[in-house]
Design an enzyme around this catalytic site. Structure first.
Site, PDB file in Angstrom:
ATOM      1  N   CYS A 102      72.675 -20.778  75.817  1.00  0.00           N
ATOM      2  CA  CYS A 102      71.850 -21.742  75.083  1.00  0.00           C
ATOM      3  C   CYS A 102      72.371 -23.163  75.291  1.00  0.00           C
ATOM      4  CB  CYS A 102      71.831 -21.398  73.600  1.00  0.00           C
ATOM      5  SG  CYS A 102      70.847 -22.540  72.608  1.00  0.00           S
ATOM      6  N   CYS A 199      71.565 -16.980  66.851  1.00  0.00           N
ATOM      7  CA  CYS A 199      70.542 -17.759  66.152  1.00  0.00           C
ATOM      8  C   CYS A 199      69.226 -17.017  66.005  1.00  0.00           C
ATOM      9  CB  CYS A 199      70.330 -19.096  66.844  1.00  0.00           C
ATOM     10  SG  CYS A 199      69.806 -18.962  68.557  1.00  0.00           S
TER      11      CYS A 199
END
Length: 372
Positions: A102, A199
């Protein structure tokens, strides 16, 4: 050029770290813009979209600080670059690190590109890391001052080009001080708890989440000499060195995962925290990236320290090129439960040199059954 002429776009999550990052930059006189990244459609079991709640906090903080704010949607990029990788790694029996991907593909690529299109000179995030800028223009990444919060492990794939456009304003202070600043300024996120875990999973049950995308295939759980100890619920749910969730009773030392056989759908287990099968001498890693590649002679090899997981103590290692695509990382002493798919990250003192993805793990020149 004075700070007021330097535009810094801050990646804001709705948490205390990015809130204080924006505040610090504003106080230093920069032209600050806050941007909220929506990377995942994260409606929870009650139909509440946590991203909406986080964005509302971003709006309130930006209004308190007095900076403009925007939201930008990177869901497609995130799916293509991070989530697809995450699923592919689990299919291979490995344990991926989506935070590393990410940072590489979203926060410091898609977001960085977007910020540059807004006329940014730099982007900033609430990561606990530091940037050292040399007079000749090149940069180094250093561990955050708060050892307990240092996040360079997750930033190991960032290049010189990316880091030259990055600021980490809270890397020089400790978490307790970040909270104090937020409370002193009356920021709404001052007491907000830190997000933990992956997340896109959030508070959801990991097994339940993963089974929505990858069908589980139960199989046998056996020792390395072939003794059957029970059934596993799917190889993707287990990682090397795992103790909990095996369901093996009896007396004596606890049991641990020591390997996976994808072809036969077998999970290998052995008894004892210090079982020999959990220790290795060296690893092979690919997808390596160094902040300053010219500083490291991979053909001759070099000594440094390394981490094989977040918050682990540094281990002395020797790093050398194995072939055109991979590195061999040899340990000064055997290391326990190194996990294919995770990152190995290299350091010289406080300087993070870069990192790579662990592929295979070896002992006495023989490959261990970590993932076969």
């Amino acid at each position: 050029m004075s700070n007021k002429d330097i535009r810094v776009v801050v990646g804001m999550s709705g948490g205390v770290d990015s809130s204080v990052t924006a505040h610090v930059l504003k106080e230093q006189g920069y032209d600050v813009i806050g941007i909220f990244m929506k990377n995942w459609d994260d409606t929870d079991e009650n139909g509440v979209c946590t991203a909406t709640e986080d964005y509302n906090d971003v709006i309130e903080v930006c209004n308190q600080i007095g900076i403009p704010y925007y939201a930008v949607n990177f869901e497609k990029e995130y799916w293509d670059k991070v989530f697809t990788y995450f699923l592919d790694e689990y299919k291979k029996g490995r344990t991926p690190n989506p935070d590393v991907m990410c940072n590489k593909e979203i926060k410091f690529k898609a977001f960085l590109d977007h910020a540059m299109n807004l006329g940014a000179d730099y982007v900033a995030t609430g990561h606990y890391a530091r940037i050292h800028r040399h007079e000749d223009g090149h940069v180094e990444m250093l561990r955050g001052v708060d050892n307990n919060k240092d996040q360079t492990y997750f930033l190991n794939q960032l290049s010189q080009q990316q880091l030259s456009k990055v600021m980490f304003p809270i890397g020089d202070i400790e978490k307790i001080e970040v909270r104090r600043i937020a409370e002193e300024q009356g920021l709404v996120t001052a007491k907000k708890k830190d997000s933990t875990g992956i997340c896109f999973i959030g508070e959801k049950n990991f097994k339940t989440f993963l089974s929505q995308y990858l069908p589980a295939q139960p199989g046998d759980m056996i020792t390395l000499d072939g003794k059957k100890m029970g059934k596993h619920s799917g190889l993707m749910y287990y990682t090397i060195g795992q103790r909990h969730g095996l369901g093996i009773g009896g007396d004596g030392d606890p049991w641990f995962v020591v390997g996976k056989n994808l072809k036969d759908n077998v999970l290998y287990v052995e008894q004892g925290f210090h079982h020999d099968a959990l220790y290795s001498d060296y690893l092979i890693a690919s997808d390596y990236s160094f902040v300053n590649p010219e500083d490291n002679d991979l053909d001759q090899g070099f000594e440094c320290t390394a981490k094989f997981r977040y918050r682990q103590k540094d281990t002395k290692v020797f790093v050398k090129r194995e072939n055109d695509h991979a590195l061999r990382v040899t340990f000064a002493e055997p290391v326990r439960a190194i996990t294919p798919g995770q990152a190995v990250v290299f350091y010289q003192g406080d300087v993070c040199l870069g990192g790579a993805t662990i592929d295979d793990v070896f002992k006495n020149e023989g490959q261990l059954n970590y993932v076969v």
